[in-house]
Scaffold this active site. Structure first.
Site, short mmCIF file in Angstrom:
data_model
loop_
_atom_site.label_atom_id
_atom_site.label_comp_id
_atom_site.label_asym_id
_atom_site.label_seq_id
_atom_site.Cartn_x
_atom_site.Cartn_y
_atom_site.Cartn_z
N THR A 119 0.82 -1.21 0.00
CA THR A 119 0.00 0.00 0.00
C THR A 119 0.85 1.26 0.00
O THR A 119 1.98 1.26 0.53
CB THR A 119 -0.91 -0.01 1.26
OG1 THR A 119 -1.43 1.30 1.46
CG2 THR A 119 -0.14 -0.39 2.52
N ASP A 120 0.31 2.34 -0.55
CA ASP A 120 0.98 3.65 -0.49
C ASP A 120 1.15 4.13 0.95
O ASP A 120 1.96 5.00 1.23
CB ASP A 120 0.22 4.70 -1.32
CG ASP A 120 -1.24 4.89 -0.93
OD1 ASP A 120 -1.72 4.20 -0.01
OD2 ASP A 120 -1.91 5.75 -1.55
N GLU A 121 0.37 3.55 1.88
CA GLU A 121 0.39 4.05 3.25
C GLU A 121 1.73 3.79 3.94
O GLU A 121 2.04 4.42 4.95
CB GLU A 121 -0.79 3.47 4.05
CG GLU A 121 -2.10 3.85 3.40
CD GLU A 121 -3.33 3.56 4.22
OE1 GLU A 121 -3.27 3.54 5.45
OE2 GLU A 121 -4.41 3.36 3.59
N TYR A 143 -1.65 -0.21 11.11
CA TYR A 143 -1.87 -0.91 9.84
C TYR A 143 -0.69 -0.72 8.91
O TYR A 143 -0.07 -1.68 8.44
CB TYR A 143 -3.16 -0.40 9.16
CG TYR A 143 -3.24 -0.76 7.69
CD1 TYR A 143 -3.33 -2.10 7.28
CD2 TYR A 143 -3.20 0.23 6.69
CE1 TYR A 143 -3.36 -2.43 5.92
CE2 TYR A 143 -3.24 -0.10 5.34
CZ TYR A 143 -3.33 -1.43 4.97
OH TYR A 143 -3.36 -1.76 3.63
N LYS A 147 2.18 -3.37 7.45
CA LYS A 147 2.39 -3.62 6.01
C LYS A 147 3.85 -3.36 5.65
O LYS A 147 4.45 -4.09 4.86
CB LYS A 147 1.47 -2.73 5.16
CG LYS A 147 -0.01 -3.08 5.24
CD LYS A 147 -0.32 -4.47 4.69
CE LYS A 147 -0.11 -4.60 3.20
NZ LYS A 147 -0.50 -5.95 2.69
P1 NAD Z 1 -9.94 -7.09 2.61
O1 NAD Z 1 -9.93 -6.77 4.07
O2 NAD Z 1 -11.17 -6.89 1.82
O3 NAD Z 1 -9.51 -8.61 2.41
C1 NAD Z 1 -8.48 -9.23 3.13
C2 NAD Z 1 -8.60 -10.73 2.89
O4 NAD Z 1 -7.53 -11.38 3.61
C3 NAD Z 1 -9.91 -11.33 3.41
O5 NAD Z 1 -10.42 -12.26 2.48
C4 NAD Z 1 -9.49 -12.02 4.71
O6 NAD Z 1 -10.33 -13.12 5.04
C5 NAD Z 1 -8.08 -12.46 4.35
N1 NAD Z 1 -7.25 -12.66 5.54
C6 NAD Z 1 -7.12 -11.84 6.61
N2 NAD Z 1 -6.27 -12.38 7.50
C7 NAD Z 1 -5.84 -13.56 6.96
C8 NAD Z 1 -4.93 -14.57 7.39
N3 NAD Z 1 -4.30 -14.48 8.56
N4 NAD Z 1 -4.73 -15.63 6.58
C9 NAD Z 1 -5.38 -15.74 5.40
N5 NAD Z 1 -6.26 -14.82 4.96
C10 NAD Z 1 -6.47 -13.75 5.73
O7 NAD Z 1 -8.70 -6.28 2.03
P2 NAD Z 1 -8.46 -5.62 0.60
O8 NAD Z 1 -8.91 -4.23 0.64
O9 NAD Z 1 -8.94 -6.54 -0.45
O10 NAD Z 1 -6.87 -5.59 0.58
C11 NAD Z 1 -6.12 -6.65 0.02
C12 NAD Z 1 -4.64 -6.32 0.08
O11 NAD Z 1 -4.39 -5.10 -0.65
C13 NAD Z 1 -4.11 -6.07 1.48
O12 NAD Z 1 -2.82 -6.62 1.58
C14 NAD Z 1 -4.04 -4.56 1.61
O13 NAD Z 1 -3.04 -4.15 2.52
C15 NAD Z 1 -3.70 -4.17 0.18
N6 NAD Z 1 -4.15 -2.83 -0.25
C16 NAD Z 1 -5.44 -2.42 -0.04
C17 NAD Z 1 -5.85 -1.18 -0.49
C18 NAD Z 1 -7.28 -0.70 -0.31
O14 NAD Z 1 -7.56 0.46 -0.64
N7 NAD Z 1 -8.21 -1.52 0.12
C19 NAD Z 1 -4.94 -0.35 -1.16
C20 NAD Z 1 -3.63 -0.80 -1.36
C21 NAD Z 1 -3.26 -2.06 -0.90
P1 TYD Z 2 -10.49 4.39 4.64
O1 TYD Z 2 -11.48 3.93 3.63
O2 TYD Z 2 -10.54 3.82 6.02
O3 TYD Z 2 -9.05 4.17 3.98
P2 TYD Z 2 -7.59 4.68 4.48
O4 TYD Z 2 -7.68 5.18 5.85
O5 TYD Z 2 -6.79 3.41 4.41
O6 TYD Z 2 -7.17 5.71 3.48
O7 TYD Z 2 -10.60 5.97 4.76
C1 TYD Z 2 -10.43 6.81 3.63
C2 TYD Z 2 -10.53 8.25 4.11
O8 TYD Z 2 -11.85 8.50 4.57
C3 TYD Z 2 -9.61 8.55 5.28
O9 TYD Z 2 -9.13 9.88 5.14
C4 TYD Z 2 -10.53 8.46 6.49
C5 TYD Z 2 -11.87 8.92 5.94
N1 TYD Z 2 -13.07 8.31 6.57
C6 TYD Z 2 -14.08 9.13 7.08
O10 TYD Z 2 -14.01 10.38 7.01
N2 TYD Z 2 -15.17 8.54 7.64
C7 TYD Z 2 -15.28 7.19 7.76
O11 TYD Z 2 -16.29 6.72 8.32
C8 TYD Z 2 -14.25 6.36 7.22
C9 TYD Z 2 -14.34 4.86 7.30
C10 TYD Z 2 -13.16 6.97 6.62
#
Ligand code: NAD
Ligand code: TYD
Length: 330
Positions: A119-121, A143, A147
């Site tokens: 992630t960019d985070e 988080y 990562k």
């Molecule tokens: P999500 O929370 O929707 O899904 C996570 C999945 O991992 C779920 O299916 C969960 O059951 C599984 N999981 C959790 N713990 C586990 C474990 N111990 N063993 C096996 N499976 C496990 O998450 P997402 O948004 O689909 O993110 C997927 C990946 O992409 C993550 O690594 C996250 O850090 C990365 N990512 C997410 C975003 C975003 O905006 N959502 C952006 C950049 C990177």
């Molecule tokens: P989020 O979807 O949790 O992603 P991330 O924190 O990983 O970027 O949040 C996106 C942005 O939205 C973040 O600046 C926090 C804000 N946010 C709210 O303002 N209200 C909410 O209820 C949530 C879940 C997020």
């Protein structure tokens, strides 16, 4: 290819599996712990093998690898910043230790390619300009710190053992099948129910939005053509403040801005994320979906797929929601 996709029942993982099965004809095994965010229905009709287990469990990992796979793509993670603030343990357990167990299995079984989804985070917050792959790792939430820990272990396995690893760092994803704890699906479902839309702080935090199918295509470029040991940023084409996102959702759902409720800010809230993706573009990738179009498609998907989110809204989610927002929203 035969792929092991860890965390493939979650949001981004299941969208990626769908692309790999439909567009590439891959054979896919999914290893997933099926936490609150992992949903087998996300994989319905795709003909993949689902192994239910944690990535920290070496026996389950061995079972999922079976006779061997061409590559491991690891999405499995605890992913919600707010939950990492109230309970960080599971984040270290899955995102750090789980990555280590997978890397160890990949090394032992001589898996040809290991792709870590990151992630960019991990770069922290940036006021102006964009992060490159050379930017320092300065995570600010439990988080993003977990990562970053996973990413550093991944790189150590290349340097120490010569395991062919690559890392794809995405910006904020949105689209179908996203669990409604994250900003966009939470606000869409609340708007559809005429519930308050809880905006943290002043609503001016900026995120770099990436449609989930664009991230999937970026990951496929990295899987297919990324150089071993390299990191590739995969950033969305548009940036937006949270309040602009929320107003866009109100427009697409036909609801009134009086639903907006400013609530106490998230502790340590990163102000802005922005990713430069030149390296990924040099591999031939580019984002196809602009934010306006993607947001409209996403709102339509949630409106049309009540059967997907109804069981979620009445289960664990309700408890989480009440615990996290209850007081703020009265
Ligand atoms: P999500 O929370 O929707 O899904 C996570 C999945 O991992 C779920 O299916 C969960 O059951 C599984 N999981 C959790 N713990 C586990 C474990 N111990 N063993 C096996 N499976 C496990 O998450 P997402 O948004 O689909 O993110 C997927 C990946 O992409 C993550 O690594 C996250 O850090 C990365 N990512 C997410 C975003 C975003 O905006 N959502 C952006 C950049 C990177
Ligand atoms: P989020 O979807 O949790 O992603 P991330 O924190 O990983 O970027 O949040 C996106 C942005 O939205 C973040 O600046 C926090 C804000 N946010 C709210 O303002 N209200 C909410 O209820 C949530 C879940 C997020």
């Amino acid at each position: 290819m035969k792929l092991l996709v860890c965390g493939g029942a979650g949001f981004i993982g299941s969208n990626f599996v769908r692309q790999r099965v439909n567009d590439h004809g891959d054979e896919v095994v999914v290893l997933d712990a099926l936490t609150y965010a992992g949903r087998p229905e996300n994989l319905e009709g795709l003909g993949v093998t689902l192994v239910h287990g944690e990535i920290q469990n070496a026996e389950k990992v061995a079972e999922a690898i079976g006779d061997g796979v061409d590559a491991i793509v690891n999405f499995a993670a605890e992913t919600h910043v707010d939950r990492s603030i109230s309970g960080p343990d599971a984040f270290v357990e899955t995102n750090v230790r789980g990555s280590l167990v997978l890397l160890e299995a990949a090394r032992e079984r001589e898996v040809k390619r290991y792709v870590q989804i990151s992630t960019d985070e991990v770069y922290g917050s940036i006021e102006e300009g964009s992060f490159t792959e050379e930017s320092p790792i300065v995570p600010s939430s439990p988080y993003s710190a977990s990562k970053a820990g996973g990413d550093l272990l991944v790189q150590s396995y290349l340097h120490t053992y010569g395991l062919e690893t690559v890392i794809a760092r995405g910006s904020n994803n949105y689209g179908p099948y996203q669990y409604p704890e994250k900003l966009i699906p939470l606000m869409v479902l609340n708007a559809l129910h005429d519930d308050k839309l809880p905006v943290y702080g002043d609503g001016l935090n900026v995120r770099n939005w990436l449609y989930v199918e664009d991230f999937g295509r970026g990951i496929s470029h990295v899987l297919g053509h990324g150089a071993p040991g390299e990191v590739y940023n995969v950033g969305g084409p548009d940036e937006s403040t949270n309040i602009e996102v929320v107003k866009g959702i109100l427009k697409h759902t036909g609801k009134d801005e009086s639903l907006i409720e400013y609530v106490t800010d998230r502790p340590g809230h990163d102000r802005r994320y922005s990713l430069g993706s030149e390296k990924a573009r040099a591999l031939g990738w580019s984002a196809q979906v602009r934010f306006e179009e993607g947001l409209e498609k996403t709102v339509a998907w949630y409106r049309d797929n009540t059967a997907w989110w109804e069981p979620i809204r009445s289960g664990e989610y309700r408890e989480y929601y009440e615990r996290h927002y209850g007081r703020a929203l009265g």
